[in-house]
Each structure stands twice: as structure tokens, then as C-alpha cells.
Design a protein around this motif. Structure first.
Motif, mmCIF file in Angstrom:
data_model
loop_
_atom_site.group_PDB
_atom_site.id
_atom_site.type_symbol
_atom_site.label_atom_id
_atom_site.label_comp_id
_atom_site.label_asym_id
_atom_site.label_seq_id
_atom_site.Cartn_x
_atom_site.Cartn_y
_atom_site.Cartn_z
ATOM 1 N N UNK A 45 0.827 -1.206 0.000
ATOM 2 C CA UNK A 45 0.000 0.000 0.000
ATOM 3 C C UNK A 45 0.859 1.253 0.000
ATOM 4 N N UNK A 46 1.860 1.292 0.875
ATOM 5 C CA UNK A 46 2.700 2.489 0.980
ATOM 6 C C UNK A 46 3.459 2.759 -0.316
ATOM 7 N N UNK A 47 3.994 1.707 -0.932
ATOM 8 C CA UNK A 47 4.799 1.919 -2.142
ATOM 9 C C UNK A 47 3.928 2.213 -3.362
ATOM 10 N N UNK A 48 2.763 1.612 -3.450
ATOM 11 C CA UNK A 48 1.870 1.926 -4.565
ATOM 12 C C UNK A 48 1.350 3.347 -4.451
ATOM 13 N N UNK A 49 1.164 3.821 -3.229
ATOM 14 C CA UNK A 49 0.754 5.211 -3.044
ATOM 15 C C UNK A 49 1.868 6.176 -3.446
ATOM 16 N N UNK A 50 3.098 5.847 -3.069
ATOM 17 C CA UNK A 50 4.210 6.756 -3.353
ATOM 18 C C UNK A 50 4.635 6.721 -4.818
ATOM 19 N N UNK A 51 4.289 5.641 -5.531
ATOM 20 C CA UNK A 51 4.701 5.511 -6.927
ATOM 21 C C UNK A 51 3.488 5.438 -7.856
ATOM 22 N N UNK A 52 2.460 6.185 -7.517
ATOM 23 C CA UNK A 52 1.225 6.119 -8.297
ATOM 24 C C UNK A 52 1.418 6.551 -9.750
#
Length: 281
Positions: A45-52
Motif C-alpha cells: 500500500x505504501x509503495x503503490x501510493x508513493x509511486x502512483x
């Protein structure tokens, strides 16, 4: 959609190489996620949010503190493990019907909308990266993704017992509907073991279902289950899905075709197998 995904991935790859080689800005040509197995949902979740902005790149997975290069196998494993966790009944995001073995968005979920947005992104990424998922969504989910109406037939597929009950209510010939069915204008759902009653209209607790108003009751009940009660959850899911798969190509598909891309085919083409089989001896 597969061809569109290949084109998008190729373009993103070239853009990353250009920025690295010409502009001197080191840019990952892939959507690389570095995740811990014990914190799979949180890390994803955190990485998909930061690399949207990188969701259109080809997905690459790295499990931290493990050897291995992702040639496709790690990506498939990531999808498998993440879907297993997100859809687990104990996680509470989805509820399962014992008869249909299908799942729906949990009205009583304690998770915030970002988790549902993550599920939408994961389903979109699976299509985008040509990976089949074991997600038991009913056809109503794919209809809603394409802004198509849903109704009683869709509810019967998702929750057969409830759907049959509502159908019997509509087809009952007697004039004593109120006495036989004992229903009022209220929907019910289970919230962690407790039954919660929700009026379908103002004062619905005091309005009995009769022969005259039963169609209105059924329409409102179906709309509440498939639309109104899960508006926030489905809205976040849809937003995540469209962030990956939104575009002109999506409008060319029917709901059953989207479902086929997500879950794959379940019917075995026997004639096709016979045609390509070579017999020896």
C-alpha cells in the motif's frame, strides 16, 4: 487491452531510459516494489501510493532479505499472497456467501478507503501485467465498473437465498403478503456478530411490506445491497482500478470480458484440445 498495456509499458521504459541517459536523472524503468512478507499489505500500500505515477510501468517484485530476480514468478507470487490476505474473511474487507462462494464489499468493514483503493489497483495491475487472479467477485462488480445498472438478477447470483426470497415475495399470489412475509421497509446486515437494521425509507421500521408496495421494497433493498450500502468502499475500489486501466480501451469491453481477463476462463475447450492433440501408438 493487452496490446495497449504493452505499448504503455514500452513507452514508460523508453522515457525512463531517456531521463537516465540524457537528463542524468536515474529513473527506474519498472514499477519495482520492495516488500516484506510479514508486512505485505502495509508495504504494498505504501509503495503503490508513493509511486502512483509509475503504475503503467511493468511490475517487478523484490521480497526483502531474499535472493531471486523477478522473471515473472515473484510477481505472480506477490499477487497470490496479497489477494489471499486482502480477501481473507478475518481481514474483514469482504463478506462471502456460502451458497454462491462469491464475495462482496463489507458494509461493516473497519478498514479505510485506501485498502479498497489498493484492491482496485491490484486488480488493475493484474490485467495490465497479464496475471490471473483468484478473486470471487460476482458479475455485478464488473457491471458497476463499467457504469452498467445492476438489479435483482445480479443479487440472485451473489446471494441466491436472499434473491430467491425476494423473488418469491414478488410472485406471491395471495393478498396476505404482510402476514405471510412479515417484512418492513428495513435492510439488515451482520456487523461482527450483531444484526444491524437500516431503514430503506424514512420511518421504514413502521412501514409493512404489502402487495401494493412490495415491488418498491424489493427495488430499494436490491439497490441498497448492490449500490447504496457500499458506495464508499466500491468508489475507492473503482478509483484504484481506473487509475491503472482507465482509458478508451476499457470502454470497448463488456463486463464478462473484464471478468475473463481478471479470473481467466473456467470452461475447458474439449473440442479444441482434441483438434491439437497428436495420438501415438
Amino acid at each position: 487491452m493487452a496490446e495497449d498495456a504493452k505499448v504503455q509499458m514500452h513507452n514508460r521504459f523508453k522515457e525512463a531510459l531517456f531521463r537516465t541517459a540524457i537528463e542524468g536523472i536515474v529513473t527506474d524503468p519498472f514499477l519495482s516494489l520492495h516488500v516484506r512478507r510479514d508486512f505485505l499489505i502495509e508495504d504494498s500500500l505504501n509503495q503503490l501510493q508513493s509511486r502512483h505515477i509509475d503504475l503503467k510501468k511493468k511490475l517487478k517484485i523484490v521480497f526483502l532479505h531474499e535472493d531471486g530476480v523477478d522473471a515473472g514468478g515473484l510477481t505472480k507470487e506477490w499477487f497470490l499472497l496479497l489477494v489471499r490476505d486482502l480477501f481473507h474473511p478475518l481481514y474483514g474487507m469482504f463478506v462471502f456467501d456460502e451458497d454462491s462462494q462469491l464475495c462482496w464489499f463489507n458494509v461493516a468493514s473497519l478498514e479505510n478507503t485506501e485498502e479498497y483503493r489498493l484492491v482496485g489497483i491490484v486488480v488493475g495491475l493484474a490485467i495490465y501485467n497479464s496475471t490471473i487472479l483468484d478473486v470471487p467477485f460476482p458479475s455485478a462488480c464488473y457491471k458497476k465498473l463499467l457504469n452498467q445498472p445492476v438489479g435483482l438478477e445480479d443479487l440472485k447470483m451473489l446471494r441466491p437465498a436472499l434473491g430467491r426470497g425476494l423473488e418469491q415475495l414478488l410472485e406471491y399470489d395471495g393478498d396476505d403478503v404482510e402476514a405471510v412475509f412479515c417484512r418492513d421497509f428495513v435492510a439488515e446486515y451482520d456487523a461482527w456478530g450483531a444484526t444491524v437494521r437500516v431503514p430503506l425509507v424514512p420511518g421504514g421500521e413502521s412501514i409493512p411490506v404489502t402487495r401494493r408496495n412490495r415491488r418498491d421494497f424489493v427495488d430499494r433493498y436490491v439497490a441498497w445491497i448492490l449500490n447504496d450500502s457500499i458506495e464508499k468502499q466500491f468508489g475507492a475500489f473503482r478509483e484504484g482500478f481506473y487509475h491503472v486501466c482507465g482509458g478508451n480501451a476499457l470502454s470497448l469491453f463488456q463486463p464478462e470480458e473484464i471478468e475473463l481477463m481478471v479470473r481467466g476462463g473456467s470452461e475447458l475447450d474439449v473440442q479444441g484440445l482434441e483438434y491439437v492433440t497428436e495420438y501415438e501408438g
